[in-house]
Motif scaffolding. Sequence first.
Motif, mmCIF file in Angstrom:
data_model
loop_
_atom_site.group_PDB
_atom_site.id
_atom_site.type_symbol
_atom_site.label_atom_id
_atom_site.label_comp_id
_atom_site.label_asym_id
_atom_site.label_seq_id
_atom_site.Cartn_x
_atom_site.Cartn_y
_atom_site.Cartn_z
ATOM 1 N N THR A 4 0.858 -1.179 0.000
ATOM 2 C CA THR A 4 0.000 0.000 0.000
ATOM 3 C C THR A 4 0.897 1.232 0.000
ATOM 4 N N ILE A 6 0.760 5.311 0.202
ATOM 5 C CA ILE A 6 -0.115 6.437 0.535
ATOM 6 C C ILE A 6 0.541 7.749 0.137
ATOM 7 N N LYS A 36 -1.228 -0.810 -4.328
ATOM 8 C CA LYS A 36 -2.463 -0.027 -4.245
ATOM 9 C C LYS A 36 -2.100 1.368 -3.746
ATOM 10 N N VAL A 38 -3.277 4.945 -2.328
ATOM 11 C CA VAL A 38 -4.408 5.512 -1.596
ATOM 12 C C VAL A 38 -4.025 6.892 -1.075
ATOM 13 N N THR A 39 -5.033 7.668 -0.743
ATOM 14 C CA THR A 39 -4.797 8.963 -0.099
ATOM 15 C C THR A 39 -5.205 8.943 1.375
ATOM 16 N N ASP A 40 -5.869 7.873 1.795
ATOM 17 C CA ASP A 40 -6.326 7.759 3.184
ATOM 18 C C ASP A 40 -6.190 6.301 3.613
ATOM 19 N N TYR A 41 -5.335 6.047 4.575
ATOM 20 C CA TYR A 41 -5.118 4.673 5.026
ATOM 21 C C TYR A 41 -5.912 4.415 6.303
#
Length: 322
Positions: A4, A6, A36, A38-41
């Motif tokens: 992940t 971010i 992946k 994402v901007t918010d974990y």
Amino acid sequence: MQITLITPAPPGSKAGNRATAERWERLLNQAGHEVKVVTDYQGEPCDVLIALHAWRSHKAVRRFRDTFPNRPLIVVLTGTDIYDHQHRCPDDTLYSMKQADCLIGLHDLVARDIPEEFSDKLVTVLQSAEQVARRRAGPADGAFQVCVIGHLRREKDSLRAAQAARLLPKTSEITVVNAGKAHTPDWQAAAQAEQAANARFHWLGELDRRASQRLMQNSRVMVISSVMEGGANVVSEACRMGLPILASDISGNRGLLGEDYPGYFPAGDDAALASLMLRAETEPGFLETLTAEVDATAARFTPETEQASLERALALAVQRRS
């Protein structure tokens, strides 16, 4: 591995950190990982978390470390982390740096600008650029175009080249063309006012990638005038294109172009930058020297090199956590 990554920059953003995240997603997928962005974990499981920004991503770092205390964590140090937030917001920034199993720095001199205790977990990843058509020779009408690429903001000192151009002699054919979105209404007003008062300056606003590349290809020199910089990807792009650079004398630029690069000027110094621009325009030998220097540096900024560096960072993070 399932990774992940971010970033605070949302999808569709032309911010440098979004471009970095998406490029790393592609490179790591090519290496066989599943990434992946994402901007918010929110604590979703993954084998490794890569957090762009020590300060901006500190909440995600805390959540990941609380939820998965035994899994590898990589934190990427940006310019604002190194040269601003570690001093102004030390609790959150240094927490992220301490919790990381690996820190990624984006230029060669990061080690001397962060606490010494973190040096053993620092890996340098130089941002890459795809090979595109080289810079053109320039227009035959005598105009000498200088480009500035990047969002208009304090850290970039974005109008420095425009202000320096005011000091040029009337005989100079230099024009400064700036492509970048204004970070605030004040920056927009400042750019518009400069354009109205300065015949040598043109502000294009935000451009897409292809248009930015065309601007660089049609320019004779690029100016990067930042007062703080973590390792600007636009430097990689210029080097791969054979576009000479005039750069502020800061660690983030020296860590990419080298200590002996001849195109540095003191950050914020209009007169010194004007002098360098005039030399580039009027001294063919100086421009040839700058071109040879960026050509020699270009091999450091290939996708293959960046991918290998990312794999080293992953290996170090896994090793330190095991």
